[in-house]
Design an enzyme around this catalytic site. Sequence first.
Site, PDB file in Angstrom:
ATOM      1  CE  LYS A  15      -3.478   2.320   2.778  1.00 35.92           C
ATOM      2  NZ  LYS A  15      -4.447   2.243   3.854  1.00 35.92           N
TER       3      LYS A  15
ATOM      4  CD  GLU B 185       9.214  -6.135   7.085  1.00 35.99           C
ATOM      5  OE1 GLU B 185       8.999  -5.013   6.573  1.00 35.99           O
ATOM      6  OE2 GLU B 185       8.961  -6.387   8.272  1.00 35.99           O
TER       7      GLU B 185
ATOM      8  N   GLY C 112      -5.028  -1.689   4.927  1.00 33.09           N
ATOM      9  CA  GLY C 112      -4.212  -2.824   4.480  1.00 33.09           C
ATOM     10  C   GLY C 112      -4.873  -4.168   4.761  1.00 33.09           C
ATOM     11  NE  ARG C 113      -6.443  -3.584  10.886  1.00 29.41           N
ATOM     12  CZ  ARG C 113      -5.709  -2.480  11.010  1.00 29.41           C
ATOM     13  NH1 ARG C 113      -4.542  -2.392  10.413  1.00 29.41           N
ATOM     14  NH2 ARG C 113      -6.136  -1.462  11.730  1.00 29.41           N
TER      15      ARG C 113
ATOM     16  CD  GLU D 295      -1.755  -4.273  11.478  1.00 25.84           C
ATOM     17  OE1 GLU D 295      -2.384  -4.142  10.417  1.00 25.84           O
ATOM     18  OE2 GLU D 295      -0.533  -4.496  11.494  1.00 25.84           O
TER      19      GLU D 295
ATOM     20  CG  HIS E  65      -4.101 -35.561  17.041  1.00 22.33           C
ATOM     21  ND1 HIS E  65      -4.378 -36.764  17.635  1.00 22.33           N
ATOM     22  CD2 HIS E  65      -5.062 -35.375  16.103  1.00 22.33           C
ATOM     23  CE1 HIS E  65      -5.440 -37.310  17.057  1.00 22.33           C
ATOM     24  NE2 HIS E  65      -5.882 -36.475  16.127  1.00 22.33           N
TER      25      HIS E  65
HETATM   26  O1  F6P Z   1       3.387  -2.952   9.834  1.00 18.76           O
HETATM   27  C1  F6P Z   1       2.027  -3.073   9.721  1.00 18.76           C
HETATM   28  C2  F6P Z   1       1.535  -2.727   8.342  1.00 18.76           C
HETATM   29  O2  F6P Z   1       1.490  -1.361   8.192  1.00 18.76           O
HETATM   30  C3  F6P Z   1       0.165  -3.365   8.101  1.00 18.76           C
HETATM   31  O3  F6P Z   1      -0.861  -2.628   8.603  1.00 18.76           O
HETATM   32  C4  F6P Z   1       0.175  -3.501   6.629  1.00 18.76           C
HETATM   33  O4  F6P Z   1      -0.798  -4.393   6.175  1.00 18.76           O
HETATM   34  C5  F6P Z   1       1.592  -3.976   6.391  1.00 18.76           C
HETATM   35  O5  F6P Z   1       2.361  -3.254   7.319  1.00 18.76           O
HETATM   36  C6  F6P Z   1       2.120  -3.801   5.004  1.00 18.76           C
HETATM   37  O6  F6P Z   1       2.071  -2.473   4.584  1.00 18.76           O
HETATM   38  P1  F6P Z   1       2.229  -2.086   3.060  1.00 18.76           P
HETATM   39  O7  F6P Z   1       1.109  -2.701   2.302  1.00 18.76           O
HETATM   40  O8  F6P Z   1       2.203  -0.596   3.026  1.00 18.76           O
HETATM   41  O9  F6P Z   1       3.555  -2.635   2.586  1.00 18.76           O
END
Ligand code: F6P
Length: 527
Positions: A196, A202, A257-258, A343, A374
Amino acid sequence: MRIVDTPAWQALSAHADTTRDHHLRDLFAAAPERFQRFSLRWEGLLFDYSKQRVDATTMHLLRELAQVADIEGWKHRMVAGELLNHTEGRAVRHMDLRAGEQAPAEVKRVLERMRLFCEAIHSGAWRGYSGERITHVVNIGIGGSDLGPRMATRALIAHHQPDIEVHFVANIDGADIAPLLGRLNPRSTLFIVASKTFSTLETLTNARTARDWLLAAAGSEKAVGRHFVALSTDLDLTGRFGIPADNVFEFWDWVGGRFSLWSAIGLSLALAVGWHNFERLLAGAKAMDNHFLESPAEENLPLTLALLSLWNTDFLGASTAAVLPYAQSFQLLPAYLQQLEMESNGKQTDRQGQPIGISTSPIIWGEAGTNGQHSFFQLFHQGGRIIPCDFIVLRESDYPLPRHHDSLLANCFAQSAALAFGQTREEAIAAGTPSELLPYKIFPGNQPSSTLLLPNLTPYTLGQLIALFEHKTFCLGALWNINAFDQWGVELGKQLASQLTPLLESGGDASQFDSSTRGLIAAARGV
Ligand code: F6P
């Protein structure tokens, strides 16, 4: 007035004091029609909450609380596009993404571009730099830009398109992307960079690694345009990364995002299951939206789920909630719901900036059944803690092998019954338990659970299910007076990580950090 200070809350508190210890065994014995009374049916879906520790008064008082919390008003404000996410100044309009004919023009435009793109990939019209068809797609994203499409792609495995495999990379740990790249062919691999903000560490780190890998094989920057697309709200940053504007599928800051699976973020899923199925997913979610917006409280599924969660958390003292899909295809549903619920509502500050002072989101966790039986179910049965369970089960299996499905259902129903009713000392004796084992064969029961029975697992019913939990989360946010759409709590760790990275890479002055952090840096650097 804070929700805890309202007469509705206090009435619930008083009611909880007198009913908290009622046993499900007695509730069922007193009302043989309990199942009919405490279950809801809608469009082939059954929600049985008769094994929750509630009675008619509990439900009545909970619905009064929903009125006091003005859930109806919050729904209207969401639909009207008000800035419900007040700390970020954003509207909450994910329902617009699945509104079909009523969707805004900008949504329709992006959906149409996604459809054409899926068609081009599936038909083979879109080719890689060397002229080969795309056979592997890698979604690079994290959190909301990963969990939704990843979970849904796994869930809809029985509906996958032939000749295309969709993979997901999220973790910054090289152990996520490296083995995958080792198996793929750059000539036939497409990367979807899903972010987003297009600034998530990452995702950008993985995307750069993927680009280096592609360029090492292709030898020319031109290949990027054939092998990278982006899903983002920030067209400037996608451009700076080198992804051509024509390869960017846009969404908007009013999509959290979620809550973004229905936006361009769903592209990897659409490629996995085909466009028609993606549209069915949207249609299922829209049906749930209509149900949520229009049904009265007594029949309203999302509201009922939310009220039960609040009851268990704030009046029965449960601190966790287990999600137990008895459907292997829902393997990733607990992880998805963790982000959605925790979140959103894992917060202790209300919309006025005041401390909430009561428990909010329970810790969501879970595992597909029967596997969980289990491993951790022992604690459910005899661990002495209250752990509300949500069983989710399919009437028809998505893989109808002989012998499997009835046993799966039998196990699910057996567990919810055993958890609710337990086994008394007398029952254990009657079952012939040797006296020395008697203390170990007593099951206290009274563990609350709901069972959600879906007719089957299709894109449509999956859309319904996800939207159900989205609206449950929304209702809980409204009940607790939380802004469910921001996530400031994740920021501190990110800031610290950005300060620590250079220290780990090349050393330097770490004196502003505590002795534990300094010690860990030194140990990791081997000094
Ligand atoms: O670190 C949390 C967050 O901001 C989430 O709310 C979001 O879904 C995720 O990181 C990824 O964010 P982006 O889509 O901006 O990479």
